[in-house]
Structures are given as C-alpha cells and as structure tokens.
Motif scaffolding. Structure first.
Motif, PDB file in Angstrom:
ATOM      1  N   TYR A  64       0.837  -1.217   0.000  1.00 61.95           N
ATOM      2  CA  TYR A  64       0.000   0.000   0.000  1.00 61.95           C
ATOM      3  C   TYR A  64       0.869   1.263   0.000  1.00 61.95           C
ATOM      4  CZ  TYR A  64      -4.593  -2.167   0.650  1.00 61.95           C
ATOM      5  OH  TYR A  64      -5.748  -2.862   0.469  1.00 61.95           O
ATOM      6  N   LYS A  66       4.034   1.692  -0.834  1.00 62.75           N
ATOM      7  CA  LYS A  66       4.837   1.806  -2.052  1.00 62.75           C
ATOM      8  C   LYS A  66       4.011   2.403  -3.188  1.00 62.75           C
ATOM      9  CE  LYS A  66       8.318  -1.010  -4.317  1.00 62.75           C
ATOM     10  NZ  LYS A  66       8.866  -2.352  -4.461  1.00 62.75           N
ATOM     11  N   ASP A  67       2.725   2.088  -3.191  1.00 64.13           N
ATOM     12  CA  ASP A  67       1.844   2.551  -4.261  1.00 64.13           C
ATOM     13  C   ASP A  67       1.162   3.885  -3.934  1.00 64.13           C
ATOM     14  OD1 ASP A  67       1.054   1.953  -6.836  1.00 64.13           O
ATOM     15  OD2 ASP A  67      -0.887   1.173  -6.180  1.00 64.13           O
ATOM     16  N   GLY A  68       1.511   4.471  -2.771  1.00 65.66           N
ATOM     17  CA  GLY A  68       0.911   5.750  -2.381  1.00 65.66           C
ATOM     18  C   GLY A  68      -0.542   5.629  -1.964  1.00 65.66           C
ATOM     19  N   GLN A  69      -0.980   4.407  -1.654  1.00 71.80           N
ATOM     20  CA  GLN A  69      -2.384   4.165  -1.301  1.00 71.80           C
ATOM     21  C   GLN A  69      -2.581   4.138   0.220  1.00 71.80           C
ATOM     22  OE1 GLN A  69      -4.865   4.079  -3.659  1.00 71.80           O
ATOM     23  NE2 GLN A  69      -3.156   4.654  -4.967  1.00 71.80           N
ATOM     24  N   ASP A 142       8.425   6.266  -0.265  1.00 70.22           N
ATOM     25  CA  ASP A 142       7.364   7.096  -0.846  1.00 70.22           C
ATOM     26  C   ASP A 142       7.807   8.532  -1.123  1.00 70.22           C
ATOM     27  OD1 ASP A 142       7.544   7.676   1.843  1.00 70.22           O
ATOM     28  OD2 ASP A 142       5.385   7.687   2.206  1.00 70.22           O
ATOM     29  N   ASP A 143       9.094   8.845  -0.902  1.00 70.78           N
ATOM     30  CA  ASP A 143       9.600  10.194  -1.178  1.00 70.78           C
ATOM     31  C   ASP A 143      10.232  10.269  -2.575  1.00 70.78           C
ATOM     32  OD1 ASP A 143       8.742  11.436   1.109  1.00 70.78           O
ATOM     33  OD2 ASP A 143      10.639  11.306   2.177  1.00 70.78           O
ATOM     34  N   ASN A 144       9.463   9.908  -3.579  1.00 67.04           N
ATOM     35  CA  ASN A 144       9.930  10.059  -4.966  1.00 67.04           C
ATOM     36  C   ASN A 144       8.801  10.710  -5.756  1.00 67.04           C
ATOM     37  OD1 ASN A 144       8.218   7.930  -6.442  1.00 67.04           O
ATOM     38  ND2 ASN A 144       9.101   6.775  -4.745  1.00 67.04           N
ATOM     39  N   GLU A 146       7.053  10.206  -8.452  1.00 65.83           N
ATOM     40  CA  GLU A 146       5.902   9.439  -8.916  1.00 65.83           C
ATOM     41  C   GLU A 146       4.926   9.162  -7.761  1.00 65.83           C
ATOM     42  OE1 GLU A 146       4.956   5.070 -10.791  1.00 65.83           O
ATOM     43  OE2 GLU A 146       6.988   5.842 -11.030  1.00 65.83           O
ATOM     44  N   THR A 147       5.474   8.688  -6.635  1.00 63.07           N
ATOM     45  CA  THR A 147       4.618   8.384  -5.475  1.00 63.07           C
ATOM     46  C   THR A 147       4.071   9.667  -4.855  1.00 63.07           C
ATOM     47  OG1 THR A 147       5.991   6.435  -5.070  1.00 63.07           O
ATOM     48  CG2 THR A 147       4.479   7.041  -3.328  1.00 63.07           C
ATOM     49  N   LYS A 150       0.989  10.672  -6.646  1.00 69.86           N
ATOM     50  CA  LYS A 150      -0.123   9.794  -6.256  1.00 69.86           C
ATOM     51  C   LYS A 150      -0.654  10.199  -4.887  1.00 69.86           C
ATOM     52  CE  LYS A 150       1.327   5.507  -8.554  1.00 69.86           C
ATOM     53  NZ  LYS A 150       1.957   4.218  -8.292  1.00 69.86           N
ATOM     54  N   ARG A 151       0.270  10.521  -3.972  1.00 68.39           N
ATOM     55  CA  ARG A 151      -0.144  10.896  -2.609  1.00 68.39           C
ATOM     56  C   ARG A 151      -0.946  12.196  -2.613  1.00 68.39           C
ATOM     57  NH1 ARG A 151       5.256  11.044   0.469  1.00 68.39           N
ATOM     58  NH2 ARG A 151       4.016  11.431   2.330  1.00 68.39           N
TER      59      ARG A 151
END
Length: 197
Positions: A64, A66-69, A142-144, A146-147, A150-151
């Motif tokens: 979750y 990793k996918d920003g969910q 999650d600090d990239n 792409e993510t 999404k966040r």
C-alpha cells in the motif's frame, strides 16, 4: 496484534491533518516539546510495523505505502489504539490520520472522538519541494516524484472530505503553512494553549 480498545474517559486527541510535506511531524514535535502531548504518527507506526519481521501485516502495508495508497483502517487503528494504551498518557497528537472519512468515523466510534483538528494548509508546490528535499536523506520509499504525485491525488480526493466533515462540527483550525517552521508554530501555539481554558 492486540485488538482495538476504547480510550478512557477524559482522553484528549487532536488530529493533525495536511497534505504530504505540509509539516505535520515537524509541528507535532514542537507541540510535544512545549505541551507534553504524546505524538503518534500513523505513517511512522505503519512503517515500523512494515519492518517488523514478525508482523503478519508487514507485506500488505508495504504494498500500500509503495503505491501511495491508504492502508486498511483496521490495521492503522489497531496500531494507534495499542500505542495509546502503552503510553499511559491521556493527551495525544495523531498526525497523518484519519486519511478517509470512514477512518474518522471508525476511530470516533471505536477509540475516541477528537476534540480538535489542526489542518496545515500548504501550497502543492511548496509540499513537493519539501518532500523531494526530504527524499534526499530520508530513505523512505514514498519520497519520490511518482509516489508524491499519487499521494497528492489521494489526499485531495480522500483526505480533504475528512477536513470538511470536521468543519461542519466546528472542530477545525486551519493554519496556512507555506512559511518557516517557527512562523507556522506561532499560529499553532495559541490554539493549543486555548484548549486548557
């Protein structure tokens, strides 16, 4: 993992909400220093659980995040409830939670209703720059860019309705927070002081 337990009467919970990179953790640390609250970061608790080799939820949490969910609320509320019991305190700052309306309702029903919501209102571009800067040293998955995008999308679609929900209950204090850490804290401090009056 232990089950969710209702907080004792008189427990004070403040939710600290805001987009990714709005400064929630930083401002919570300052409040803890001055007012002695116990600070619980939903994200930190989830990352801790994710790294625990004995956790049955670790892999699920990892996928979750990793996918920003948003991680299923039962897991997050269990972790928060457990930490609240272990702390032996009755004053808590919870940051990065609830991220969805059903989480807010679930927490209120099963643990405790918050007395106040601090909403750190920050421009998207400012948050993005802060997160990318943090990503240089944080080691967080999650600090990239792409993510991060999404966040932002998840925050706008799923977390802003939480703020609107509490606004109807007149519990929200909106803090503009594009400025420096100290300037933002100067706006927050009187709100916390006012709780005891």
């Amino acid at each position: 993992m232990s089950e969710i337990v209702r907080a004792p009467e008189g427990t004070i919970v403040i939710f600290v909400l805001g987009g990714p990179g709005s400064g929630k953790g930083t401002q919570c640390n300052k409040i803890v220093e001055d007012f002695g609250f116990v600070h619980l970061s939903a994200g930190d608790l989830l990352r801790e659980e994710q790294r625990n080799p004995n956790s049955k939820d670790g892999d699920l949490i990892n996928s979750y995040i990793k996918d920003g969910q948003i991680v299923p609320m039962e897991i997050t509320v269990k972790l928060l409830s457990k930490k609240m019991r272990e702390s032996k305190s009755n004053v808590f700052l919870i940051d990065g939670f609830p991220r969805k309306l059903d989480q807010a309702e679930y927490f209120g029903k099963n643990v405790v209703e918050p007395c106040l919501i601090l909403f750190l209102d920050c421009d998207k571009e400012v948050m993005k720059q802060r997160l990318l800067k943090r990503g240089e040293t944080s080691g967080r998955i999650d600090d990239n860019i792409e993510t991060i995008e999404k966040r932002f999308k998840v925050f706008k679609e799923e977390s802003l309705p939480v703020v609107e929900h509490y606004e109807k209950e007149e519990k929200v204090r909106k803090i503009p927070c594009n400025e420096s850490v100290d300037e933002v804290y100067l706006k927050i401090r009187p709100i916390i002081e006012g709780l005891n009056k």
